[in-house]
Scaffold this motif. Structure first.
Motif, PDB file in Angstrom:
ATOM      1  N   TRP A   1     -21.881  48.924   0.696  1.00  0.00           N
ATOM      2  CA  TRP A   1     -23.157  49.648   0.667  1.00  0.00           C
ATOM      3  C   TRP A   1     -23.956  49.345   1.923  1.00  0.00           C
ATOM      4  N   GLU A   2     -23.936  48.084   2.373  1.00  0.00           N
ATOM      5  CA  GLU A   2     -24.632  47.740   3.622  1.00  0.00           C
ATOM      6  C   GLU A   2     -24.076  48.553   4.786  1.00  0.00           C
TER       7      GLU A   2
ATOM      8  N   ILE B   1     -25.139  52.249   4.511  1.00  0.00           N
ATOM      9  CA  ILE B   1     -26.541  52.421   4.909  1.00  0.00           C
ATOM     10  C   ILE B   1     -26.646  52.438   6.429  1.00  0.00           C
TER      11      ILE B   1
ATOM     12  N   GLU C   1     -27.862  55.637   8.725  1.00  0.00           N
ATOM     13  CA  GLU C   1     -28.949  55.537   9.705  1.00  0.00           C
ATOM     14  C   GLU C   1     -28.464  55.921  11.102  1.00  0.00           C
TER      15      GLU C   1
ATOM     16  N   GLU D   1     -32.067  55.631   2.675  1.00  0.00           N
ATOM     17  CA  GLU D   1     -33.086  55.112   1.758  1.00  0.00           C
ATOM     18  C   GLU D   1     -32.597  55.167   0.312  1.00  0.00           C
TER      19      GLU D   1
ATOM     20  N   ARG E   1     -30.232  52.405  -0.247  1.00  0.00           N
ATOM     21  CA  ARG E   1     -30.874  51.084  -0.349  1.00  0.00           C
ATOM     22  C   ARG E   1     -31.180  50.743  -1.806  1.00  0.00           C
TER      23      ARG E   1
ATOM     24  N   LEU F   1     -28.035  49.538  -3.233  1.00  0.00           N
ATOM     25  CA  LEU F   1     -27.762  48.196  -2.736  1.00  0.00           C
ATOM     26  C   LEU F   1     -28.597  47.160  -3.497  1.00  0.00           C
ATOM     27  N   THR F   2     -29.823  47.468  -3.801  1.00  0.00           N
ATOM     28  CA  THR F   2     -30.673  46.552  -4.565  1.00  0.00           C
ATOM     29  C   THR F   2     -30.056  46.282  -5.935  1.00  0.00           C
TER      30      THR F   2
END
Length: 169
Positions: A123-124, A127, A131, A140, A143, A146-147
C-alpha cells in the motif's frame, strides 16, 4: 495520453492489479483463519472472531476500492496483470499454511503476519506510485486503506505474541 507524455501508465495498472489480487487472497486468508480458530483445540489461544471478521471485511472493502479504481482508469479489473500473477504464486504458500489441518493457530498467525507485512509495504508503494503519476485523490483514498492495514498489522503482532506465549507455557 500519458504514453504520449512519456509516462508508463501500465506500471500503475499492473500494481493496482497486484493489490487487487492480494486483497482477494487476504479475504481468503482471513476466512481460513476464522475457520481454523473455530476448530482450535481447547486451551489454544484464539483471537476474537469478531475482530477477525472485521479485518476480513476491511480486506473485502479494499478489494472493491481497487476494482473501482481500475474501472475508473478504464482498465479491466478481471485481467491478470504480470505482478498480480506473481503475487498469486507467492501467496499460495500462505493459503496452504492456513488451510493445512496440521497447522496451529499460532503458525497461522505467523503466516497472516507475513501477509500483513507485505500488504502494508505494498500500500505504501501504491500510494507513492499514485502520487508520482499525478493521482493525488487516489493516493489519499489509499492512505485510508493503509491506516487500516497498520491497525491490522498491530493486532496480528499482538495476537501472535499471545499465541506463542500460550504455547510456551
Amino acid at each position: 495520453m500519458a504514453k504520449l507524455k512519456g509516462e508508463k501508465p501500465e506500471v500503475l495498472i499492473d500494481k493496482l492489479g497486484e493489490r487487487l489480487a492480494f486483497e482477494r487472497t487476504g479475504v481468503r486468508l482471513y476466512e481460513a483463519l476464522i475457520t481454523k480458530c473455530q476448530l482450535a483445540a481447547d486451551g489454544a489461544f484464539v483471537p476474537p472472531l469478531e475482530a477477525l471478521r472485521e479485518i476480513r471485511e476491511d480486506e473485502a472493502r479494499h478489494f472493491l476500492l481497487l476494482q473501482t479504481t481500475l474501472e475508473n482508469l478504464g482498465a479491466d479489473p478481471t485481467a491478470q496483470t504480470p505482478c498480480a500473477d506473481v503475487s498469486a504464486v507467492a501467496s499460495m504458500g500462505l493459503v496452504q499454511t492456513l488451510t493445512d489441518p496440521r497447522t496451529t493457530v499460532a503458525q497461522c498467525l505467523n503466516a497472516i503476519l507475513m501477509a500483513e507485512l507485505a500488504d502494508h509495504a505494498s500500500w505504501e508503494l501504491l500510494i507513492s506510485l499514485a502520487e508520482q503519476t499525478g493521482h493525488d485523490e487516489m493516493a489519499e483514498t489509499f492512505r485510508a486503506a493503509l491506516t487500516q492495514e497498520e491497525a491490522h498489522l498491530g493486532q496480528v503482532k499482538t495476537w501472535l505474541r499471545e499465541a506463542v506465549a500460550r504455547e510456551a507455557t
